[in-house]
Design a protein around this motif. Structure first.
Motif, PDB file in Angstrom:
ATOM      1  N   GLU A  54      11.103  11.562  72.724  1.00  0.00           N
ATOM      2  CA  GLU A  54      10.833  10.124  72.723  1.00  0.00           C
ATOM      3  C   GLU A  54       9.474   9.826  72.096  1.00  0.00           C
ATOM      4  O   GLU A  54       9.325   8.864  71.323  1.00  0.00           O
ATOM      5  CB  GLU A  54      10.879   9.588  74.147  1.00  0.00           C
ATOM      6  CG  GLU A  54      10.722   8.075  74.231  1.00  0.00           C
ATOM      7  CD  GLU A  54      10.766   7.573  75.673  1.00  0.00           C
ATOM      8  OE1 GLU A  54      10.580   6.372  75.876  1.00  0.00           O
ATOM      9  OE2 GLU A  54      10.967   8.399  76.588  1.00  0.00           O
ATOM     10  N   ALA A  55       8.470  10.652  72.408  1.00  0.00           N
ATOM     11  CA  ALA A  55       7.139  10.455  71.833  1.00  0.00           C
ATOM     12  C   ALA A  55       7.180  10.588  70.318  1.00  0.00           C
ATOM     13  O   ALA A  55       6.533   9.816  69.588  1.00  0.00           O
ATOM     14  CB  ALA A  55       6.162  11.461  72.423  1.00  0.00           C
ATOM     15  N   ALA A  56       7.948  11.558  69.810  1.00  0.00           N
ATOM     16  CA  ALA A  56       8.074  11.734  68.367  1.00  0.00           C
ATOM     17  C   ALA A  56       8.731  10.516  67.730  1.00  0.00           C
ATOM     18  O   ALA A  56       8.300  10.025  66.673  1.00  0.00           O
ATOM     19  CB  ALA A  56       8.871  12.997  68.062  1.00  0.00           C
ATOM     20  N   GLN A  57       9.777  10.004  68.363  1.00  0.00           N
ATOM     21  CA  GLN A  57      10.446   8.814  67.841  1.00  0.00           C
ATOM     22  C   GLN A  57       9.512   7.612  67.823  1.00  0.00           C
ATOM     23  O   GLN A  57       9.514   6.816  66.877  1.00  0.00           O
ATOM     24  CB  GLN A  57      11.687   8.508  68.691  1.00  0.00           C
ATOM     25  CG  GLN A  57      12.794   9.540  68.552  1.00  0.00           C
ATOM     26  CD  GLN A  57      13.907   9.338  69.558  1.00  0.00           C
ATOM     27  OE1 GLN A  57      13.712   8.712  70.606  1.00  0.00           O
ATOM     28  NE2 GLN A  57      15.089   9.872  69.261  1.00  0.00           N
ATOM     29  N   GLU A  58       8.700   7.497  68.854  1.00  0.00           N
ATOM     30  CA  GLU A  58       7.785   6.354  68.945  1.00  0.00           C
ATOM     31  C   GLU A  58       6.678   6.436  67.903  1.00  0.00           C
ATOM     32  O   GLU A  58       6.281   5.416  67.317  1.00  0.00           O
ATOM     33  CB  GLU A  58       7.209   6.276  70.352  1.00  0.00           C
ATOM     34  CG  GLU A  58       8.245   5.850  71.383  1.00  0.00           C
ATOM     35  CD  GLU A  58       7.794   6.092  72.804  1.00  0.00           C
ATOM     36  OE1 GLU A  58       6.857   6.888  72.997  1.00  0.00           O
ATOM     37  OE2 GLU A  58       8.373   5.498  73.717  1.00  0.00           O
ATOM     38  N   ARG A  63       4.399   4.597  62.776  1.00  0.00           N
ATOM     39  CA  ARG A  63       4.108   4.823  61.362  1.00  0.00           C
ATOM     40  C   ARG A  63       4.892   3.837  60.493  1.00  0.00           C
ATOM     41  O   ARG A  63       4.336   3.257  59.552  1.00  0.00           O
ATOM     42  CB  ARG A  63       4.464   6.260  60.985  1.00  0.00           C
ATOM     43  CG  ARG A  63       4.215   6.620  59.522  1.00  0.00           C
ATOM     44  CD  ARG A  63       4.676   8.041  59.243  1.00  0.00           C
ATOM     45  NE  ARG A  63       4.421   8.413  57.861  1.00  0.00           N
ATOM     46  CZ  ARG A  63       5.227   8.119  56.838  1.00  0.00           C
ATOM     47  NH1 ARG A  63       6.352   7.426  57.069  1.00  0.00           N
ATOM     48  NH2 ARG A  63       4.927   8.504  55.607  1.00  0.00           N
ATOM     49  N   GLN A  64       6.174   3.656  60.792  1.00  0.00           N
ATOM     50  CA  GLN A  64       6.998   2.728  60.026  1.00  0.00           C
ATOM     51  C   GLN A  64       6.451   1.314  60.112  1.00  0.00           C
ATOM     52  O   GLN A  64       6.421   0.572  59.123  1.00  0.00           O
ATOM     53  CB  GLN A  64       8.435   2.766  60.553  1.00  0.00           C
ATOM     54  CG  GLN A  64       9.411   1.910  59.784  1.00  0.00           C
ATOM     55  CD  GLN A  64       9.663   2.444  58.383  1.00  0.00           C
ATOM     56  OE1 GLN A  64       8.979   2.061  57.431  1.00  0.00           O
ATOM     57  NE2 GLN A  64      10.633   3.327  58.249  1.00  0.00           N
ATOM     58  N   GLY A  65       5.983   0.925  61.303  1.00  0.00           N
ATOM     59  CA  GLY A  65       5.406  -0.403  61.450  1.00  0.00           C
ATOM     60  C   GLY A  65       4.136  -0.579  60.638  1.00  0.00           C
ATOM     61  O   GLY A  65       3.937  -1.617  59.985  1.00  0.00           O
ATOM     62  N   TYR A 119       6.290   7.147  77.010  1.00  0.00           N
ATOM     63  CA  TYR A 119       7.311   6.115  77.159  1.00  0.00           C
ATOM     64  C   TYR A 119       7.004   4.934  76.264  1.00  0.00           C
ATOM     65  O   TYR A 119       5.878   4.767  75.801  1.00  0.00           O
ATOM     66  CB  TYR A 119       7.453   5.667  78.613  1.00  0.00           C
ATOM     67  CG  TYR A 119       6.186   5.259  79.296  1.00  0.00           C
ATOM     68  CD1 TYR A 119       5.554   4.059  78.996  1.00  0.00           C
ATOM     69  CD2 TYR A 119       5.606   6.087  80.255  1.00  0.00           C
ATOM     70  CE1 TYR A 119       4.401   3.677  79.633  1.00  0.00           C
ATOM     71  CE2 TYR A 119       4.443   5.716  80.898  1.00  0.00           C
ATOM     72  CZ  TYR A 119       3.841   4.508  80.592  1.00  0.00           C
ATOM     73  OH  TYR A 119       2.681   4.143  81.231  1.00  0.00           O
ATOM     74  N   ALA A 120       8.014   4.099  76.048  1.00  0.00           N
ATOM     75  CA  ALA A 120       8.048   3.106  74.983  1.00  0.00           C
ATOM     76  C   ALA A 120       6.699   2.505  74.619  1.00  0.00           C
ATOM     77  O   ALA A 120       6.082   1.782  75.376  1.00  0.00           O
ATOM     78  CB  ALA A 120       9.021   1.981  75.353  1.00  0.00           C
TER      79      ALA A 120
END
Length: 511
Positions: A54-58, A63-65, A119-120
């Motif tokens: 989850e941390a990697a996805q966040e 980065r995308q943002g 977390y998110a």
């Protein structure tokens, strides 16, 4: 090393409630460690597997943002190393300074160290300010070929207030930085002329440093809000490699009383509108791979944290603690590459470093890091022959995306006055790290040796602009001394406005 204190923002998460206060390896009662590799991050952590993923996805989402600040198809290369400890209590083991996360710079780019549960990120934008700030520095060097310090820090603080809204597929950029806005309203701000001279101020105290950061944020926020078209033209000139002050004067020619305008912007009250930018947040794609870390690797991470975490501990005390971790790692796995590299770098005797590097290469002939260590050890011994050249070439072959290896090979050819051989490696290192002062210094040296005086001077001027906080004093002095020498030979008025060859292409869009 850049240490971001609490006044610059919080990190990922609050205390997890775990009873353990140390990030130990499992053999000593700690939790299992894993590595989560995503397209742009390598995260090593003692979080559980699900939370690590989850941390990697966040972080990929963050980065995308941030990329939306430059728009278009801007997507620079490279992987950022991240160490995530489970909570702030675990981080406190390694420092006696009240920090909530920090970044360090290695030969191959930034290392982010943070605490939290992963977390998110979008639940509380204040939790990601440090990551956003440091990632902005990393990303912006690919977009802006030249950056005066006030712009670099102003953009980073402007974007550290990023707010992710994945449920709406939106990202909000440039909301008011509550702490800095309150600071400038109460304590005032530095003029733009003072900010242009920031680099010449030397080491600042915490209060003065805070005012410079707050002022840089204010001016960038003001320009984006009130002079967006001119500010975008200014950045596009920097993307083309133009000299910053000249680019500024041409972009803002004819604008009157900026000081009065910014005063009204700060103290105008309800009559002043402080806009933010809403952009699309595209879905994050890419596989995340999880693998367990061996106990020896965990001890190597602990040793690195002991050596690089900010704090008042003496080098001797740090080294003693790190040696204990390395000794335990060796008991776990005598030829763990990470530990062997630490032992090589920590040895004070060049002959000992060389012996250990040769042993590591024998054990791990397919490790680019081992060959890199051998090349550096040979260089420290004064070897400028075929052995060092072969070691660098092997390191580059095994680690083609390593900034350190590419720059090392280029620097070898610069030191042996073979510039025609080193130029390709220097250009590759520059493409991988366009804002790295050491890389630019090597590149300019090769250009100078090739007789391309005007280009060498421009590259060295850019190297000076990239001397941000945390740059070693020795490198800072070398870069300035070299610039003075080039100005004496090439003429200070010959500075070119063209982008150094090897630098990234420009991109449409700017904050």
């Amino acid at each position: 090393m850049t240490c971001r204190m609490a006044f610059l923002g919080m990190v990922l998460a609050l205390l997890s409630g775990c009873s353990s206060m140390r990030a130990l390896c499992p053999a000593e009662g700690g939790r299992p460690w894993v590595e989560a590799r995503s397209p742009h991050f390598s995260i090593r952590t003692d979080l559980d597997v699900e939370t690590a993923e989850e941390a990697a996805q966040e972080l990929e989402m963050l980065r995308q943002g941030l990329l939306q600040a430059w728009g278009g198809s801007f997507d620079p290369p490279g992987t950022v190393e991240v160490i995530v400890l489970r909570n702030r209590r675990e981080l406190s083991e390694f420092t006696n300074v009240a920090i909530e996360g920090f970044s360090a710079t290695t030969t191959d780019g930034p290392v982010l160290v943070m605490a939290g549960n992963g977390y998110a990120l979008s639940e509380d934008p204040t939790d990601i300010s440090i990551q956003a700030h440091e990632l902005t520095h990393y990303l912006s060097q690919f977009a802006l070929v030249r950056q005066p310090r006030w712009l670099a820090e102003g953009l980073a603080t402007y974007l550290e207030t990023i707010y992710l809204k994945p449920e709406k597929q939106e990202v909000v950029l440039g909301t008011l930085h509550a702490h800095f806005f309150d600071h400038v309203r109460r304590s005032g701000w530095r003029t733009l002329d003072e900010l242009w001279e920031w680099d010449r101020k030397g080491l600042l105290g915490s209060a003065e440093s805070r005012q410079y950061y707050a002022s840089a944020w204010l001016w960038v926020h003001f320009f984006i809000s009130q002079h967006s078209e001119r500010f975008e033209r200014f950045q596009k000139r920097l993307m083309r490699g133009e000299e910053p002050r000249l680019a500024w004067e041409q972009s803002f020619a004819g604008v009157k009383d900026l000081a009065g305008q910014v005063h009204a912007y700060v103290h105008g009250g309800r009559h002043v509108y402080y806009p933010s930018i809403t952009a699309p947040l595209f879905p994050v794609s890419g596989v995340i791979r999880i693998q367990p870390l061996e106990p020896a690797e965990v001890h190597a991470i602990r040793a690195r944290l002991i050596l690089m975490t900010p704090g008042a501990a003496s080098p001797e005390e740090r080294q003693e603690k790190a040696e204990r971790e390395m000794a335990q790692a060796i008991r776990e796995d005598p030829w763990n590459v990470s530990v062997a590299l630490l032992r090589i770098r920590s040895a004070t005797d060049p002959a000992t470093r060389l012996e250990r590097a040769r042993q590591l290469v024998e054990r791990h002939p397919r490790s680019g890091q081992a060959w890199d260590a051998l090349a550096r050890s040979l260089d420290a011994m004064g070897d400028t022959g075929e052995a060092q050249e072969a070691a660098w070439q092997r390191a580059v072959e095994l680690l083609p995306d390593s900034v350190g290896a590419q720059n090392g090979l280029a620097l070898f050819y610069a030191r042996t006055t073979q510039p025609e051989k080193g130029l390709a490696a220097a250009q590759q290192a520059l493409a991988l790290a366009p804002g790295n002062a050491s890389v630019l210094d090597t590149y300019s040296t090769l250009l100078f040796q090739l007789g391309r005086c005007r280009e060498a001077l421009a590259a060295q001027q850019l190297a000076v602009e990239m001397l941000y906080e945390g740059v070693p004093d020795r490198l800072r002095q070398t870069v300035h001394d070299t610039l003075a020498r080039y100005e004496a030979v090439c003429g200070s008025n010959e500075a070119t406005s063209s982008t150094p060859r090897g630098a990234p292409d420009t991109h449409e869009g700017a904050p």
